[in-house]
Design an enzyme around this catalytic site. Structure first.
Site: not given
Ligand code: NDP
Length: 239
Positions: A17, A14, A84, A154, A182, A150-151
């Protein structure tokens, strides 16, 4: 502080982004040869110069096997794995289906199981490695704005982290960071009023703050820390 990880090969799922992109940027700054993995090939255009992009759906075991082979052949033996990639679901328990539950579990938890299993034994054989998982405060408290799937995913990530940490020791560490709120696309609907009531620090966290914690756990300074759950939540939960 020199983190001692220059030239290490890092993979961030991931990584094109949000938090993942910030982790890629930070590990590159620390001198790692860094591979950003994302499901969407067009997201490669987000990456800074010098980052390596590999497309992979991390919920698919065969694609993960191919990814690890490609990293090994094209970049080098993998030293640092950051699990991630994650997706959210906001369905209530009543609305959620088994399909929704399984979709979220596969991306958020099964992917980390598959990739950790694929890399940990080679890391051990080579004598060093870091596996860093991105969990969530939702896994500890049942989720604030998010669903049971989701919960559950995690919370499962915390158990997986501790289990992998036991297998990985003594050469390799495995730790988990549990952020909350975040500032990314995932939290774009959270209002300032909502969070300022709940977060003692009075703001959302930044992707760079998560990336700094990842860099610390990836460093050569943390060999005595494994199976640890590192909170990053502005004081929302102090346990
Ligand atoms: P985003 O949605 O901004 O980014 C997640 C990334 O993961 C995207 O680039 C997405 O790709 C990619 N992705 C999704 N599914 C897949 C897959 N099957 N294979 C490969 N890549 C994949 O999320 P965040 O940056 O906010 O979150 C990142 C991590 O942090 C996650 O695990 C989230 O649960 C965790 N988190 C985030 C919080 C927050 O407040 N933002 C709080 C707590 C935890 P695409 O968009 O191209 O589909």
């Amino acid at each position: 502080m020199d983190l001692g990880i220059t030239d290490k090969v890092a993979v961030v799922t991931g990584g094109a982004r949000g938090i993942g992109l910030a982790i890629v940027q930070r590990l590159m700054e620390e001198g790692c040869r860094t591979v950003a993995v994302d499901i969407d090939p067009s997201a490669a255009s987000n990456l800074p110069d010098g980052a390596i992009f590999m497309a992979c759906d991390v919920s698919d075991e065969q694609q993960c096997e191919q990814l690890v082979r490609d990293v090994d052949q094209q970049v080098g033996s993998l030293d640092i794995l950051v699990n991630n990639a994650g997706i959210q679901s906001t369905l209530t328990l009543a609305e959620a289906t088994v399909e929704d539950w399984e979709r979220v579990l596969k991306v958020n938890l099964t992917s980390a199981f598959i990739l950790s299993k694929l890399v940990v034994y080679d890391m051990k054989r080579r004598g060093w490695g870091r596996i860093i998982n991105i969990g969530s405060m939702a896994g500890k408290v049942g989720g604030l704005t998010v669903s049971a799937s989701y919960a559950g995913s995690k919370a499962g990530m915390m158990g997986l982290t501790k289990s992998v940490a036991r297998t990985a020791a003594p050469q390799v560490t495995c730790n988990i960071i549990c952020p909350a709120f975040i500032s990314t696309a995932m939290t774009s609907s959270v209002t300032k009023a909502e969070y300022s009531r709940q977060i003692p620090v009075g703001r959302l966290g930044t992707c760079e703050e998560v990336a700094a914690a990842v860099a610390y756990l990836a460093s050569t300074w943390t060999g005595y820390m494994t199976g640890e759950v590192l909170d990053l939540n502005g004081g929302m939960l102090m346990d």
